[in-house]
Design an enzyme around this catalytic site. Structure first.
Site, short mmCIF file in Angstrom:
data_model
loop_
_atom_site.label_atom_id
_atom_site.label_comp_id
_atom_site.label_asym_id
_atom_site.label_seq_id
_atom_site.Cartn_x
_atom_site.Cartn_y
_atom_site.Cartn_z
N HIS A 83 -26.83 -8.29 -9.36
CA HIS A 83 -26.98 -6.83 -9.21
C HIS A 83 -28.42 -6.44 -8.95
O HIS A 83 -29.36 -7.09 -9.41
CB HIS A 83 -26.35 -6.06 -10.37
CG HIS A 83 -26.90 -6.32 -11.74
ND1 HIS A 83 -27.96 -5.61 -12.24
CD2 HIS A 83 -26.50 -7.15 -12.74
CE1 HIS A 83 -28.20 -6.00 -13.50
NE2 HIS A 83 -27.33 -6.93 -13.81
N ASP B 20 -32.85 -9.35 -16.01
CA ASP B 20 -31.50 -8.82 -15.85
C ASP B 20 -31.56 -7.74 -14.77
O ASP B 20 -31.81 -6.59 -15.06
CB ASP B 20 -31.03 -8.25 -17.19
CG ASP B 20 -29.65 -7.62 -17.14
OD1 ASP B 20 -28.94 -7.84 -16.15
OD2 ASP B 20 -29.31 -6.90 -18.09
N HIS C 166 -32.48 -5.76 -21.88
CA HIS C 166 -32.40 -4.33 -22.22
C HIS C 166 -33.43 -3.93 -23.27
O HIS C 166 -33.20 -3.01 -24.05
CB HIS C 166 -30.99 -3.93 -22.67
CG HIS C 166 -29.96 -4.01 -21.60
ND1 HIS C 166 -28.79 -3.27 -21.63
CD2 HIS C 166 -29.89 -4.74 -20.46
CE1 HIS C 166 -28.07 -3.54 -20.56
NE2 HIS C 166 -28.72 -4.43 -19.84
N GLU D 250 -24.82 -1.94 -11.51
CA GLU D 250 -24.04 -2.71 -12.49
C GLU D 250 -24.22 -2.11 -13.88
O GLU D 250 -23.27 -2.06 -14.67
CB GLU D 250 -24.48 -4.18 -12.48
CG GLU D 250 -23.62 -5.10 -13.32
CD GLU D 250 -24.11 -5.30 -14.76
OE1 GLU D 250 -23.43 -5.98 -15.53
OE2 GLU D 250 -25.20 -4.77 -15.09
N GLU D 251 -25.43 -1.64 -14.16
CA GLU D 251 -25.73 -1.14 -15.50
C GLU D 251 -25.11 0.22 -15.76
O GLU D 251 -25.21 0.75 -16.87
CB GLU D 251 -27.25 -1.06 -15.69
CG GLU D 251 -28.01 -2.38 -15.51
CD GLU D 251 -27.77 -3.38 -16.62
OE1 GLU D 251 -26.97 -3.09 -17.53
OE2 GLU D 251 -28.39 -4.46 -16.58
N ASP E 197 -29.89 -3.45 -9.68
CA ASP E 197 -30.52 -2.49 -10.58
C ASP E 197 -31.04 -3.14 -11.85
O ASP E 197 -30.54 -4.17 -12.31
CB ASP E 197 -29.57 -1.35 -10.93
CG ASP E 197 -28.28 -1.81 -11.61
OD1 ASP E 197 -27.77 -2.89 -11.23
OD2 ASP E 197 -27.78 -1.10 -12.50
N ASP F 122 -25.63 -13.74 -14.81
CA ASP F 122 -25.99 -12.49 -15.47
C ASP F 122 -25.84 -12.57 -16.98
O ASP F 122 -25.43 -11.61 -17.63
CB ASP F 122 -25.11 -11.36 -14.90
CG ASP F 122 -25.61 -9.97 -15.27
OD1 ASP F 122 -26.77 -9.86 -15.70
OD2 ASP F 122 -24.85 -9.01 -15.13
#
Length: 415
Positions: A83, A146, A387, A180-181, A85, A204
């Site tokens: 992804h 990520d 995150h 994706e997030e 983002d 991921d």
């Protein structure tokens, strides 16, 4: 290989591509389209064909097989997904990576000016990587491993194949997706005619050796409550306070069935947001469970609690909207497609990597793609602490992740 991976990783983290869940369009930010355009340029130089960026900034393309003519139709096409983002956790959007060479142990000063440290006592996982080169952020943002570690992984793997024609492979398709997030929104906008694979892989998850082919079944619920406003001097028997109705609704759920009270394969209902005023209130829920039957039962519980509140506040107007977000990858596994999971463990065995199989308390793009008939398990990037501003990426682990990609392609080509 570590040098090439680091160069690619820094190239892609230099493009700010944090997604924005408050937006309803896909992509939710223009930075994701800029990253897709940069990747298209890079992949064109590597000889990929059929490269296309859709209106939703989904980038797809193909590296054609180089197998002997009689073998091409016998080898399944494989896909790799990452992804575009990075997550918005209310830190800075711009990422400023830094490399600590030959980490010697102890605390890491991420930002002297801001006094931000990564403390060894709080993150003992650092000790596994003494002597290794590690990438950190400057403490003001996430690192973006990520999922830009995966982006770098895929591009370097393709670069390796392009430069060494003796490495045989079948057709390889790639998909780089936005948002994706924000609930896998980009994957849901994929045109699967551009991704005609037998199976695929997302890259991921976190530390070296992690394998995921079990994820949550996930859904969201929005409950809107319209009360009756009145001046307090004449409110008795008239006013219906939507905020109190929202609080009473939230209190109907089992407090032991929440994220902070569950782990492993235990599901939950999370009251993740509540907004309101004297006229209206909104409650936002996340619904999660690995077990499909239990997941459906949790959705039914939401409906039952809405009915209870409606009876308690008969003058209120209460609406509930429940949507499925993604499914459990494991529910898509069958005897015919399981071989793509077996390839992961064979690759790890040949590379000397100890598998760490986990049931993810979350989802990946593969959680949606698997529901579309393309089984898409997931393996590690090598990063830690996604995150958060404590995210870090040991370069030897990223290298092992890229070697996994190449080994999978090799195993598939052998049939």
């Amino acid at each position: 290989m570590q040098t090439r991976l680091l160069e690619r990783f820094l190239r892609y983290t230099a493009v700010t591509s944090q997604s924005d869940a408050s937006q309803t369009v896909v992509p939710s930010t223009e930075g994701q389209r800029r990253l897709a355009e940069l990747l298209k340029k890079d992949l064109t130089e590597l000889g990929l064909v059929d490269l296309e960026i859709s209106e939703y900034s989904v980038l797809t393309g193909k590296l054609p097989a180089n197998l002997p003519g009689g073998s091409i139709g016998q080898i399944p096409a494989v896909g790799f997904v990452a992804h575009l983002d990075t997550v918005d956790v209310k830190l800075a959007a711009d990422i400023r990576p830094q490399v600590v060479r030959a980490y010697s142990g102890g605390d890491v000063c991420l930002n002297a000016k801001e006094g931000i440290y990564l403390r060894e006592a709080e993150h003992p996982e650092l000790l596994q990587y003494k002597g290794q080169d590690i990438v950190f952020s400057d403490g003001t943002s996430v690192l973006g491993a990520d999922n830009k570690a995966a982006v770098a992984n895929i591009v370097v793997a393709l670069e390796t194949l392009a430069q060494n024609k003796t490495l045989l492979h079948g057709d390889i398709y790639v998909a780089f997706v936005p948002d994706e997030e924000c609930g896998l929104r980009g994957a849901k906008k994929m045109d699967f005619s551009k991704f005609p694979v037998a199976f695929a892989y997302t890259i991921d998850c976190c530390e070296l050796g992690e394998v995921v082919y079990e994820t949550f079944n996930a859904g969201s619920a929005v409950i809107k409550i319209k009360g009756v406003s009145a001046h307090p001097m004449s409110a008795k028997g008239v006013m219906v306070n939507p905020l109190l109705a929202a609080i009473d609704f939230a209190n109907l759920f089992d407090r032991q069935q929440t994220p902070e009270c569950t782990d492993g394969k235990e599901g939950y209902i999370w009251v993740k947001g509540m907004q309101g005023n004297q006229s209206t209130a909104t409650v936002n829920l996340d619904i999660r469970d690995h077990d499909k039957i239990k997941y459906e039962a949790r959705k039914q519980t939401v409906w039952e609690n809405v009915e209870k509140i409606q009876k308690l506040y008969p003058k209120a107007v209460i609406n509930c909207d429940i949507n499925d977000t993604y499914g459990n990858i494991a529910d898509a596994v069958n005897d015919e497609n399981r071989k793509c999971i077996d390839y992961i463990y064979t690759a790890m065995s040949e590379l000397g990597i100890k598998p760490k199989t986990i049931a993810m308390r979350g989802g990946t793009d593969g959680s949606y793609i698997s529901t579309q008939g393309i089984l898409t398990p997931n393996y590690f990037t090598g990063g830690h602490n996604f995150h958060s501003n404590c995210e870090f990426l040991p370069l030897p682990s990223l290298e092992k992740s890229c070697l996994m990609t190449l080994k999978l392609i090799e195993l598939i080509a052998k049939g």
